[in-house]
Enzyme design. Structure first.
Site, PDB file in Angstrom:
ATOM      1  N   GLY A  11       0.861  -1.171   0.000  1.00 32.91           N
ATOM      2  CA  GLY A  11       0.000   0.000   0.000  1.00 32.91           C
ATOM      3  C   GLY A  11       0.899   1.223   0.000  1.00 32.91           C
ATOM      4  O   GLY A  11       1.790   1.359   0.853  1.00 32.91           O
TER       5      GLY A  11
ATOM      6  N   GLN B 267      -4.641  -9.805  -2.754  1.00 29.81           N
ATOM      7  CA  GLN B 267      -4.697  -8.781  -1.706  1.00 29.81           C
ATOM      8  C   GLN B 267      -6.128  -8.371  -1.383  1.00 29.81           C
ATOM      9  O   GLN B 267      -6.422  -7.964  -0.259  1.00 29.81           O
ATOM     10  CB  GLN B 267      -3.859  -7.578  -2.125  1.00 29.81           C
ATOM     11  CG  GLN B 267      -2.364  -7.882  -2.101  1.00 29.81           C
ATOM     12  CD  GLN B 267      -1.523  -6.813  -2.754  1.00 29.81           C
ATOM     13  OE1 GLN B 267      -2.032  -5.826  -3.271  1.00 29.81           O
ATOM     14  NE2 GLN B 267      -0.217  -7.000  -2.744  1.00 29.81           N
TER      15      GLN B 267
ATOM     16  N   ASP C  12      -1.344   4.006  -6.771  1.00 30.74           N
ATOM     17  CA  ASP C  12       0.056   4.030  -6.363  1.00 30.74           C
ATOM     18  C   ASP C  12       0.799   5.210  -6.959  1.00 30.74           C
ATOM     19  O   ASP C  12       1.836   5.613  -6.444  1.00 30.74           O
ATOM     20  CB  ASP C  12       0.746   2.730  -6.755  1.00 30.74           C
ATOM     21  CG  ASP C  12       0.352   1.582  -5.837  1.00 30.74           C
ATOM     22  OD1 ASP C  12       1.140   1.273  -4.936  1.00 30.74           O
ATOM     23  OD2 ASP C  12      -0.749   1.034  -6.002  1.00 30.74           O
TER      24      ASP C  12
ATOM     25  N   ASN D  36      -2.564   1.670 -10.536  1.00 26.88           N
ATOM     26  CA  ASN D  36      -3.021   0.934  -9.359  1.00 26.88           C
ATOM     27  C   ASN D  36      -2.806  -0.553  -9.643  1.00 26.88           C
ATOM     28  O   ASN D  36      -2.321  -0.942 -10.701  1.00 26.88           O
ATOM     29  CB  ASN D  36      -4.493   1.252  -9.068  1.00 26.88           C
ATOM     30  CG  ASN D  36      -4.940   0.733  -7.703  1.00 26.88           C
ATOM     31  OD1 ASN D  36      -4.273   0.975  -6.694  1.00 26.88           O
ATOM     32  ND2 ASN D  36      -6.049   0.028  -7.666  1.00 26.88           N
TER      33      ASN D  36
END
Length: 343
Positions: free
Chosen positions: A48, A195, A236, A246
Site C-alpha cells: 500500500g 490482496q 500508487d 493501481n
C-alpha cells in the site's frame, strides 16, 4: 469498531503487521535495521503506497539511531546512503520517494548528530499522523458520493493496513459504519497475490462492514447483476494528467464501469500525485516473480516452463475516471485541476 494498523513505532523499533500471513495469522514483525525494512517492503510484508512511505520513513529513523557517531557529516552520509537503498525497494509507489525525499531534507538540515536523530524520528511520526488525518479527510469527501444501501466495487487493498489508518478507497466504508450508513462492498480477489481476498475482506470484516468477495473475472457479471452503483480504488501513482496506476485489474474495472455507465473513482492523497510524470505511459510498471501466478500457497498450478507476464500494476486513463478523491476534495482528472491542488 476495530480498525487495524500496519505500521507502529514502538521502543526504538518498527512493529509491522505481516500482511503476507493474513488472514490466517495476525503477526507483527519487529524491524530494527534498514535491510529488514527493505526486505519487508520488497516482499510485500508491508504494502500500500502510503504504508510503504511510512515504513521507509521509520527506516530512515532506524538508520540514524543505528549510527551513534557524534560526527554530523559521517551520520548524514550514512543515513542518506541508507535512504537511497530504501528507495530501490519498490519502483511504482511514488509515496516511497515522497517520504524519503522529505526525510532527506530533514537529514541535510540537521546541525548536529543528536538533533538529526531527534528530528528524523519526529518527521517520520509526523508523516504517519498526517497520513491518518489525510485518509479520514478522503473518507469525508468520498462518503457523500454514495447513498445508503449502495453496492460499491473495489480492487486490491486501499484500506487501513495500506495507510496509517482508515485507508483511501476503503475510508468511506469505515466512516459509513461509524455513522450507521449501509454500504455494501464487492471486493475483487485481486490476482496474482489475492490482496483483495486476503486483506480487504479481512479488515472490512474486522470493522463489521458488509463485504462480498468475487474473483477478478466476475466483475462484469457482478456489475450487471448486483446493482453496482460505483467503483472506487486506490492508486500508487497519479500522473500530471490524471492517469492513475493501481494494482493490475484496475484498468479493466475502469473500462467496465464506463460500459455500464457506473462512476469510477480514484481515492488518493496528494502525496500519490507525481507532477513530474506527464502521463500514464511514463509510469514505471513493476513486473514481479512469475511464481506469484504459477503457484498458489507454494503449490504449482501451471505447467513447468510456461512463459509468464506478471505486471503488478496497470494504468486507468484519465478519460475513464469520474473523479479523484483527495484530502482537499473531489477533482476532475485533468492537468489543470491537478496542478491547482499544488498551487
Amino acid at each position: 469498531m476495530n480498525i487495524p494498523q500496519s505500521v507502529i513505532w514502538e521502543h526504538g523499533s518498527i512493529r509491522l503487521l505481516d500482511q503476507r500471513k493474513l488472514p490466517h495469522v495476525t503477526h507483527y514483525l519487529t524491524l530494527q535495521t534498514v535491510p529488514a525494512v527493505f526486505d519487508a517492503i520488497k516482499s510485500l510484508a508491508v504494502r500500500g503506497a502510503p504504508a510503504i512511505g511510512i515504513a521507509a520513513a521509520f527506516g530512515v529513523a532506524l538508520s540514524a539511531l543505528n549510527h551513534p557517531s557524534d560526527d554530523i557529516d559521517e551520520v548524514k552520509e550514512q543515513v542518506l546512503i541508507d535512504s537511497g537503498y530504501l528507495s530501490q525497494s519498490r519502483p511504482t509507489a511514488v509515496n516511497l520517494f515522497w517520504a524519503l525525499n522529505r526525510m532527506n531534507e530533514v537529514v541535510i538540515a540537521a546541525p548536529t548528530a543528536d538533533s538529526l536523530r531527534e528530528n528524523v524520528l519526529a518527521e517520520a511520526l509526523a508523516i504517519q499522523k498526517e497520513d491518518e488525518d489525510v485518509c479520514r479527510a478522503i473518507g469525508e469527501h468520498a462518503l457523500p458520493l454514495f447513498n445508503d444501501g449502495d453496492h460499491v466495487m473495489t480492487i486490491c487493498n486501499a484500506g487501513s493496513i495500506a495507510t496509517a489508518k482508515y485507508g483511501t478507497a476503503l475510508a468511506p466504508f469505515f466512516l459509513s459504519k461509524e455513522r450507521g450508513i449501509n454500504l455494501s462492498v464487492f471486493a475483487c480477489e485481486t490476482r496474482p497475490v489475492f490482496q483483495g481476498a486476503r486483506l480487504t475482506t479481512w479488515e472490512l470484516m474486522q470493522a463489521g462492514v458488509d463485504v462480498t468477495l468475487i474473483t477478478d473475472s466476475m466483475a462484469a457479471h457482478t456489475m450487471k447483476t448486483k446493482n453496482i452503483s460505483a467503483v472506487i480504488t486506490g492508486a500508487d501513482r497519479v500522473a500530471a494528467n490524471g492517469d492513475s496506476a493501481n494494482k493490475i485489474g484496475t484498468f479493466g474495472l475502469a473500462v467496465l464501469a464506463k460500459s455500464f455507465g457506473i462512476p469510477f473513482y480514484i481515492a488518493a492523497p496528494l502525496s500519490t500525485f507525481d507532477l513530474d510524470t506527464p502521463n500514464g505511459d511514463a509510469i514505471p510498471i513493476e513486473e514481479r516473480d512469475p511464481t506469484e501466478i504459477t503457484e498458489v500457497n507454494g503449490m504449482r498450478v501451471a505447467p513447468e516452463g510456461v512463459a509468464v507476464f506478471n505486471p503488478a500494476f496497470d494504468v486507468a486513463p484519465a478519460d475513464l475516471i469520474t473523479g479523484i478523491i483527495t484530502e482537499k476534495g473531489v477533482i476532475a482528472p485533468n492537468e489543470r485541476d491537478i496542478a491547482a491542488l499544488f498551487s
